[in-house]
Design a protein around this motif. Structure first.
Motif: not given
Lengths: 298, 222
Positions: A286, A289-290, A293-294, A297, B5, B8-9, B56-57
């Motif tokens: 996770s 991936m954050r 994407y950061k 976005i 889970q 990741v999302n 995902v955030m």
């Protein structure tokens, strides 16, 4: 732009559909988000602006509007009126120009981004073509793609250190999920110690991997929702990584979920590419991936 | 009940280990609740589970605790729950490709098969395979029939079939192995339909046998 010559499969793709899976509509969307998001970033486009997704190159287009474009993804010769142009760098094109793509030498998919995106029809909140559902259509010779004119010239280039490598061997980081605990220890060991190869039976729905089959696979499970990157193991024991055009629900056991970043690389892996699995916890997955994407976005 | 889970999302909520009407109703009740939650981007309800997609955030742990909170609240809202739908079906031999085989397998007459199929109220357990394709159950055990061992390359759109204890209608032409009993004229997946899909998970559905005349008058295709 007018299509003079098409490729194996070219279509408009964005981030796909969200919010319609409960009535059976698949996600669809760009298979290699790494190249897709960089295409938009290099044009100064908004996150998720649609692009053309071109399989294996070999396409020819006539430019009808002065604008900025960029090509990212698979390595292929790109020519503008016969002169070689760089990938991963935005450039200006004029009405009457001819753009031609050679065949992809490394990787499978080339993204053609245009400033502001292609003007086309949204279906279920997305521009993405979905073959299985007959939403949208693949490019045909003679098709005209409407784009917005732009005057300001973009010239952004991706730093070399970020360029994808398209290695002959790919590592897929797998997080345990779904029926992971129901697979035998021996099968998990087989999965993590074997080298698989990308099978020719791979497409936008999923990538099939050939290699040592898992032995003790349940015939079926109660059908349940399938997420992006889920690794399904049908009774023949060979894993299938489910990607953007996967079905919404399915009744085969799943051994885990591949990190989306590695799914994007897998989408670019040619038939025969060697693939290995390694475990990665969801927390790390996770945060990776954050982090990814950061950058896109804002 | 278990929340796990799945990527990741996404996470998946398991409400039961086995398929049953009770489990199906639980899924439907929770689905109605979750549809209103703003932190959820997409939902895939199925027989015994619901797959939940989040941003995902967002951290899974915080999504999980929000879900647990929703799950612990009383089912007050579940009453605005389910719809009861009646679907007209022409069970004629020219469209009910497997009617006779199903009757033979059940050792019943064709008329009895139709009567049994139309006298059950079915629950929509899941939607998938094709947009708007609703898996409904349970089919009365007297007419339960396995899938064809060689699936057909083309099943005409709007054909109604059974496979083991499930029944469904093909929203559009498709390959498939379900035993076809008849055909409807009702559009099941259309941009002009509210919610696009005629069926939704949790619907209670019954079938009504109609004449060939009524079928044709309403646009049914033989």
């Amino acid at each position: 732009m007018r299509v003079l010559k098409t490729s194996l499969l070219s279509s408009v793709q964005d981030m796909g559909r969200s919010g319609y899976a409960h009535i059976g509509l698949c996600q669809s969307g760009a298979m290699d988000e790494f190249s897709f998001h960089y295409a938009n970033l290099l044009l100064g486009n908004a996150f998720g602006t649609n692009t053309l997704e071109i399989y294996l190159g070999g396409i020819e287009l006539e430019i009808l509007t002065d604008t900025n474009i960029v090509l990212t993804g698979a390595d292929a010769d790109v020519r503008l009126n016969g002169s070689l142009m760089p990938l991963w760098k935005s450039f200006y094109v004029k009405s009457g120009d001819k753009l031609s793509l050679g065949f992809a030498k490394k990787g499978n998919i080339i993204y053609l981004g245009v400033k502001g995106g292609f003007e086309s029809k949204k279906l279920f909140d997305s521009f993405s073509y979905s073959q299985k559902e007959g939403l949208g259509s693949a490019l045909k010779v003679g098709d005209k793609l409407e784009v917005f004119a732009s005057v300001y010239k973009e010239k952004r280039k991706l730093k070399d250190e970020f360029l994808p490598k398209f290695d002959d061997e790919l590592s897929l980081r797998l997080s345990p999920s779904y029926q992971f605990d129901e697979f035998s220890k021996e099968d998990v060991k087989t999965l993590l110690s074997s080298t698989y190869t990308v099978s020719p039976q791979s497409n936008r729905m999923g990538f099939r991997l050939s290699g040592t089959p898992l032995k003790d696979v349940k015939k079926g499970i109660i059908s349940e929702g399938i997420c992006f990157g889920a690794v399904q193991v049908p009774s023949d024991g060979e894993p299938i990584v489910l990607l953007k055009e996967r079905q919404t629900i399915g009744g085969y056991p799943k051994v885990g979920t591949v990190l989306p970043l590695d799914c994007f690389s897998l989408a670019q892996a040619k038939v025969g590419t060697r693939v290995r699995f390694e475990m990665l916890g969801f927390q790390q997955a996770s945060s990776l991936m954050r982090e990814f994407y950061k950058d896109f976005i804002s | 009940m278990k929340i796990a889970q799945s990527s990741v999302n996404t996470c998946i909520i398991y409400l039961s280990d086995t398929i049953s009407l009770t489990a199906g109703k639980k899924v439907q009740e929770l689905y109605v609740k979750l549809k209103k939650a703003k932190f959820i981007k997409d939902l895939i309800p199925s027989y015994t589970s619901i797959l939940v997609e989040f941003d995902v955030m967002d951290e899974f742990e915080s999504v999980k605790s929000k879900l647990e909170k929703l799950l612990s609240e009383d089912g007050l809202e579940s009453k605005d729950g389910f719809r009861e739908l009646k679907v007209p079906v022409y069970y004629g031999e020219e469209v009910g490709l497997d009617l006779e085989d199903v009757a033979k397998h059940a050792k019943l007459s064709v008329e009895e098969v139709i009567k049994i199929h139309t006298s059950t109220s079915y629950l929509v357990y899941a939607i998938g395979f094709l947009p708007g394709f609703a898996y409904m159950g349970e089919v009365d055990e007297r007419i339960v029939t396995p899938r064809l061992s060689n699936p057909r390359a083309k099943i005409p759109r709007l054909s109604l079939g059974i496979a083991d204890a499930q029944t469904a209608i093909y929203p559009r032409q498709s390959p498939g192995g379900w035993r076809i009993l008849g055909k409807t004229y009702v559009e099941l997946f259309d941009l002009n339909l509210k919610g696009y899909s005629f069926f939704e998970v949790g619907d209670r559905v019954s079938f009504e046998s109609i004449s060939k005349e009524e079928f044709l008058e309403n646009g049914g295709e033989v």
